[in-house]
Scaffold this motif. Structure first.
Motif, PDB file in Angstrom:
ATOM      1  N   ALA A   1       0.875  -1.170   0.000  1.00  0.00           N
ATOM      2  CA  ALA A   1       0.000   0.000   0.000  1.00  0.00           C
ATOM      3  C   ALA A   1       0.907   1.214   0.000  1.00  0.00           C
ATOM      4  N   GLU A   2       0.834   2.037  -1.024  1.00  0.00           N
ATOM      5  CA  GLU A   2       1.904   2.990  -1.279  1.00  0.00           C
ATOM      6  C   GLU A   2       1.721   4.358  -0.653  1.00  0.00           C
ATOM      7  N   VAL A   3       0.520   4.743  -0.216  1.00  0.00           N
ATOM      8  CA  VAL A   3       0.277   6.132   0.166  1.00  0.00           C
ATOM      9  C   VAL A   3       0.079   6.253   1.663  1.00  0.00           C
ATOM     10  N   LEU A   4       0.799   7.198   2.258  1.00  0.00           N
ATOM     11  CA  LEU A   4       0.513   7.691   3.598  1.00  0.00           C
ATOM     12  C   LEU A   4       0.237   9.184   3.462  1.00  0.00           C
ATOM     13  N   GLU A   5      -0.982   9.579   3.710  1.00  0.00           N
ATOM     14  CA  GLU A   5      -1.342  10.988   3.603  1.00  0.00           C
ATOM     15  C   GLU A   5      -1.363  11.617   4.988  1.00  0.00           C
ATOM     16  N   ALA A   6      -0.564  12.652   5.163  1.00  0.00           N
ATOM     17  CA  ALA A   6      -0.603  13.442   6.391  1.00  0.00           C
ATOM     18  C   ALA A   6      -1.712  14.470   6.223  1.00  0.00           C
ATOM     19  N   ALA A   7      -2.751  14.360   7.052  1.00  0.00           N
ATOM     20  CA  ALA A   7      -3.947  15.174   6.837  1.00  0.00           C
ATOM     21  C   ALA A   7      -4.623  15.454   8.165  1.00  0.00           C
ATOM     22  N   LEU A   8      -5.567  16.383   8.123  1.00  0.00           N
ATOM     23  CA  LEU A   8      -6.388  16.695   9.285  1.00  0.00           C
ATOM     24  C   LEU A   8      -7.525  15.690   9.406  1.00  0.00           C
ATOM     25  N   SER A   9      -7.910  15.425  10.637  1.00  0.00           N
ATOM     26  CA  SER A   9      -9.075  14.592  10.885  1.00  0.00           C
ATOM     27  C   SER A   9      -9.607  14.925  12.267  1.00  0.00           C
ATOM     28  N   GLU A  10     -10.579  14.155  12.706  1.00  0.00           N
ATOM     29  CA  GLU A  10     -11.146  14.317  14.044  1.00  0.00           C
ATOM     30  C   GLU A  10     -11.292  12.954  14.688  1.00  0.00           C
ATOM     31  N   MET A  11     -11.288  12.953  16.022  1.00  0.00           N
ATOM     32  CA  MET A  11     -11.330  11.704  16.756  1.00  0.00           C
ATOM     33  C   MET A  11     -11.976  11.974  18.108  1.00  0.00           C
ATOM     34  N   GLN A  12     -12.807  11.069  18.549  1.00  0.00           N
ATOM     35  CA  GLN A  12     -13.498  11.265  19.824  1.00  0.00           C
ATOM     36  C   GLN A  12     -12.596  10.810  20.964  1.00  0.00           C
ATOM     37  N   ILE A  13     -11.678  11.684  21.371  1.00  0.00           N
ATOM     38  CA  ILE A  13     -10.786  11.393  22.485  1.00  0.00           C
ATOM     39  C   ILE A  13     -11.454  11.775  23.801  1.00  0.00           C
ATOM     40  N   ALA A  14     -12.031  12.961  23.858  1.00  0.00           N
ATOM     41  CA  ALA A  14     -12.789  13.389  25.035  1.00  0.00           C
ATOM     42  C   ALA A  14     -14.115  12.631  25.083  1.00  0.00           C
ATOM     43  N   PRO A  15     -14.788  12.613  26.249  1.00  0.00           N
ATOM     44  CA  PRO A  15     -16.025  11.827  26.371  1.00  0.00           C
ATOM     45  C   PRO A  15     -17.147  12.373  25.522  1.00  0.00           C
ATOM     46  N   GLU A  16     -18.166  11.560  25.324  1.00  0.00           N
ATOM     47  CA  GLU A  16     -19.359  11.983  24.607  1.00  0.00           C
ATOM     48  C   GLU A  16     -19.914  13.233  25.283  1.00  0.00           C
ATOM     49  N   GLY A  17     -20.345  14.160  24.447  1.00  0.00           N
ATOM     50  CA  GLY A  17     -20.790  15.453  24.945  1.00  0.00           C
ATOM     51  C   GLY A  17     -19.777  16.540  24.678  1.00  0.00           C
ATOM     52  N   TYR A  18     -18.490  16.154  24.559  1.00  0.00           N
ATOM     53  CA  TYR A  18     -17.459  17.069  24.117  1.00  0.00           C
ATOM     54  C   TYR A  18     -17.367  17.016  22.587  1.00  0.00           C
ATOM     55  N   PRO A  19     -16.845  18.066  21.973  1.00  0.00           N
ATOM     56  CA  PRO A  19     -16.569  17.976  20.534  1.00  0.00           C
ATOM     57  C   PRO A  19     -15.486  16.939  20.270  1.00  0.00           C
TER      58      PRO A  19
END
Length: 463
Positions: free
Chosen positions: A31-49
């Motif tokens: 698999a040839e591509v690693l894209e450095a990009a923005l994303s989002e992830m639910q690290i804080a608990p539900e109710g937080y952005p």
């Protein structure tokens, strides 16, 4: 008593997020591509952005790369960020041009640009990849992932788990990664997070069975946190450190310490009773936390197995010729509470106060940051010994690119192969390695704010 708490410093409601995707290599079809990009992830608990991250593959850690020893790895880095970046392949004996250090082996990849990394994988083991441009921020925002190079024949285990240990510093109100300009981080022990995670998950958990045998690949990808770990309901052996197999498996000690960038492969048997729990315990300021929970459901067998056999050694790793070795010394100075008298920075002598005004707090051999001349110049195949002296108040995880080394103990015996050595304040320790890999190789503290603030040098190996 083990506590399942979510955050340090009073933000006890923080929880974790989803596992990283996995990418499996098959020989001839990478698999040839690693894209450095923005994303989002639910690290804080539900109710937080959701938390904004920078990543490879949509999550932290990024896409796990898995290959076989002897494969040729190809990855095309595409930079979808708004600032330059690069990729360093941590622990791999790599071609120098592929090492990913801006200003030393390549230019940083600009926004919208790309770079093809292509190299052989001579050694089986547990490695990782991460940004090496402004790394104290880019790695902390998520630009990191595991690289697993499998042995031709793996050990006799029921299964393995890759456990990427990390921490984030989140704003307790917004759940966003916060505070990259903190002078305390640069001048003291480094940037510590307020939530510790495994594979991006707080309170990660797995199901297992009594007497099941697991291979746990532990990676510390945190910016500065030294993980102090204990086993509860698990018993086992260290079989590799920093990717390199031990000649004889060692029992896991009462406390297993992993500095930033270090790795440990351990083989453990689940000794907890059916219906009980086992834990990878994290010690923090005198408290004990369950960092990873293993729920025990059923029995894999009635009895435990014998001590595992050693992993097969990687080739051409002997360190010989110590008596005739090229010798060098690396002295670490600076930081809060001690500073340094003067050091060379940007081509001139400066005092500690002036350097600190530029967020530079550390010096090595009288240089703040990368010096004009390398620490040493070795011929290919030459044995090198470096005496390390930490004249600061703080620990430093010293990482050498392109090589593994052994510590030379006072009695002349050699420690296990490592690529990162944890040095505590006022310690003096010596390492030795074979300069087998031509090029300019960075040698720096992997408390990443320390590297940015002056703790970076290089060695040169002539072909």
């Amino acid at each position: 008593m083990i506590s399942r708490r979510s955050m340090l410093a009073g933000a006890a409601a923080m929880t974790g997020a989803s596992l990283a995707p996995r990418v499996t290599l098959s020989s001839g079809a990478p698999a040839e591509v690693l894209e450095a990009a923005l994303s989002e992830m639910q690290i804080a608990p539900e109710g937080y952005p959701k938390t904004g991250i920078w990543c490879y593959g949509g999550s932290v850690p990024g896409a796990e790369i898995r290959a076989r020893q002897g494969d040729r790895l190809q990855r095309r880095l595409i930079n979808a960020l708004d600032e330059p970046t690069s990729l360093h392949w941590h622990g791999i004996r790599i071609d120098n041009a592929m090492d990913g250090v801006p200003g030393v082996t390549q230019d940083a990849v600009p926004p919208g640009g790309e770079f093809l990394y292509e190299f052989d994988l001579p050694d089986a083991g547990t490695y990782w990849y991460h940004s090496h441009n402004k790394s104290y921020e880019q790695v902390a925002r998520g630009l990191q992932g595991a690289l697993i190079v499998e042995e031709p024949e793996g050990p006799d285990v029921d299964r393995e788990e890759v456990l990427v240990l990390d921490d984030f510093r989140l704003d307790p109100e917004t759940g966003q990664i916060a505070d990259f300009g903190n002078m305390h981080d640069f001048s003291h022990g480094g940037r510590l997070g307020n939530i510790a995670v495994t594979n991006g998950i707080f309170n990660a958990s797995f199901s297992t069975q009594q007497h099941e045998r697991l291979r746990l690949r532990l990676l510390n990808t945190a910016n500065a946190r030294v993980f102090e770990l204990q086993l509860q309901g698990l018993d086992g052996w260290i079989v590799a450190l920093d990717g390199m197999p031990l000649e004889v498996p060692r029992p896991v000690p009462d406390t297993l310490r992993l500095a930033p960038a270090q790795r440990a492969d351990i083989i453990v048997d689940v000794t907890a009773e059916d219906g009980g729990e086992a834990h990878l315990v994290r010690l923090d300021r005198g408290d004990a936390f369950s960092h990873v929970l293993f729920t025990v459901e059923g029995k894999a067998s009635e009895n435990r197995r014998p001590t595992p056999a050693p992993l097969p050694p990687n080739p051409d790793m002997a360190v010989t010729g110590l008596d005739d070795a090229l010798r060098s010394t690396l002295q670490m100075e600076g930081g809060a509470m001690r500073g340094f008298g003067s050091a060379r920075m940007d081509g001139r002598e400066v005092g500690f106060r002036e350097a600190a005004q530029s967020m530079k707090f550390w010096a090595m051999n009288g240089n703040v940051g990368m010096p004009e001349d390398p620490l040493l110049i070795a011929d290919r195949g030459q044995t090198v010994r470096v005496m390390l002296q930490n004249d600061t108040m703080f620990p430093h995880a010293m990482h050498l690119h392109g090589h593994h080394f052994r510590e030379v103990h006072a009695d002349g015996t050699l420690g296990p192969m490592r690529d990162t050595l944890l040095m505590f304040g006022d310690e003096k320790r010596e390492i030795a390695f074979m300069a087998h890999n031509p090029g300019d190789w960075v040698f720096h503290c992997h408390m990443l704010t320390h590297a940015y603030a002056g703790m970076m040098t290089r060695i040169k190996v002539r072909s």
